[in-house]
Design a protein around this motif. Structure first.
Motif, PDB file in Angstrom:
ATOM      1  N   TYR A 222      -1.952   1.821  -0.317  1.00 41.28           N
ATOM      2  CA  TYR A 222      -0.681   1.131  -0.163  1.00 41.28           C
ATOM      3  C   TYR A 222       0.143   1.385  -1.406  1.00 41.28           C
ATOM      4  N   SER A 223       1.290   1.990  -1.221  1.00 42.23           N
ATOM      5  CA  SER A 223       2.191   2.288  -2.327  1.00 42.23           C
ATOM      6  C   SER A 223       3.265   1.223  -2.377  1.00 42.23           C
ATOM      7  N   ARG A 230       4.795   1.313   1.505  1.00 38.90           N
ATOM      8  CA  ARG A 230       4.259   1.916   2.731  1.00 38.90           C
ATOM      9  C   ARG A 230       2.742   1.974   2.706  1.00 38.90           C
ATOM     10  N   ILE A 232      -0.489   4.118   3.474  1.00 40.64           N
ATOM     11  CA  ILE A 232      -0.809   5.548   3.485  1.00 40.64           C
ATOM     12  C   ILE A 232      -2.149   5.750   4.177  1.00 40.64           C
ATOM     13  N   SER A 233      -2.156   6.501   5.258  1.00 36.14           N
ATOM     14  CA  SER A 233      -3.387   6.728   6.011  1.00 36.14           C
ATOM     15  C   SER A 233      -3.848   8.177   5.977  1.00 36.14           C
ATOM     16  N   ASP A 234      -2.966   9.106   5.571  1.00 27.29           N
ATOM     17  CA  ASP A 234      -3.352  10.507   5.486  1.00 27.29           C
ATOM     18  C   ASP A 234      -4.527  10.665   4.519  1.00 27.29           C
ATOM     19  N   GLU A 237      -3.803  12.228   1.052  1.00 33.14           N
ATOM     20  CA  GLU A 237      -3.056  11.371   0.129  1.00 33.14           C
ATOM     21  C   GLU A 237      -3.927  10.241  -0.404  1.00 33.14           C
TER      22      GLU A 237
END
Length: 270
Positions: A222-223, A230, A232-234, A237
């Motif tokens: 989580y950024s 957002r 982040i699930s990639d 990343e």
């Protein structure tokens, strides 16, 4: 952006209150007089432009003889009170078995006292209304249930030294905040670390973020940013942020050194 989920809940609650009121043959002002609120507030609740407090729902339930049907909506209304971004984040925290967070500009939300959180929201520009401040503080405090879950999650936090020295809300508020950090940092399932300002090597210069490992085995990140936070699930990343967090923890003071460091700041008369 509209919060359609919360809007639907508030419209349903407002509709029910209106139906019960009309069935009782009462005007908005008459209901307000019975429960100690103005007609304008009753109207605003029925139109779903104001979020009813639990006390409002309890009083309306009793005055209208709803038999607990209006009071039963308190839990749904309470969730709708919180911003969607907070609700989504709390869901992730509730599903986490392990979470690591690096915070650069202020004390992490899960570690904040109510007074510190309120001071942050008061400083926000453009300014929030008093109702918005209350809503955001309540939402932030509600997320602290992560510390009470069973089984307990494993939590780690890395705080920049500057966040421990900035007198958000004044020296008294900061002092209580630092005392709270010591309390939380001594929990068996929490590791709190400090990133010293005078450290040359620093893997966290890109900003605050967190890494969450969920019950289903998936890892997300989580950024955090004011207008661009957002999930982040990639996997690629997430892997980068996991590696970065590991480096940050290795560079920071150890948990024991960090608690001693916070005690030292308190001793300096903060």
């Amino acid at each position: 952006m509209k919060d359609e989920e919360a809007e639907a809940v508030l419209k349903a609650v407002g509709r029910q209150i209106k139906l019960w009121r009309e069935s009782a043959g009462l005007k908005q002002g008459e209901l307000g007089a019975r429960i100690g609120y103005g007609a304008d507030l009753v109207s605003a609740v029925e139109r779903a432009v104001r979020v009813p407090q639990p006390e409002f729902l309890n009083a309306a339930d009793e005055a209208l003889g709803a038999g607990g049907k209006l009071s039963a909506m308190k839990e749904d209304v309470e969730r709708a009170r919180y911003p969607k971004q907070v609700r989504d984040l709390q869901k992730l925290e509730d599903e986490s078995v392990e979470m690591g967070a690096y915070t650069a500009l202020h004390i992490h939300g899960l570690l904040q006292t109510p007074e510190y959180a309120q001071a942050l929201y008061v400083m926000r520009r453009p300014a929030y209304t008093e109702e918005e401040i209350e809503r955001h503080v309540a939402a932030r405090m509600a997320r602290k249930t992560v510390f009470e879950r069973v089984p307990l999650p494993q939590l780690s936090f890395v705080q920049e030294e500057a966040t421990l020295r900035r007198p958000v809300g004044g020296k008294a508020v900061l002092r209580r905040q630092l005392e709270h950090l010591l309390e939380v940092g001594r929990l068996r399932y929490v590791e709190l670390q400090v990133m010293p300002t005078d450290l040359e090597d620093h893997a966290g210069v890109s900003g605050s973020f967190r890494v969450l490992k969920l019950r289903n085995g998936k890892t997300l990140a989580y950024s955090a940013a004011e207008r661009n936070s957002r999930v982040i699930s990639d996997p690629r990343e997430v892997q980068v942020l996991e590696m970065r967090y590991g480096m940050i923890r290795a560079q920071a003071l150890s948990p024991r050194e960090s608690l001693a460091f916070i005690e030292k700041i308190l001793g300096e008369g903060t």
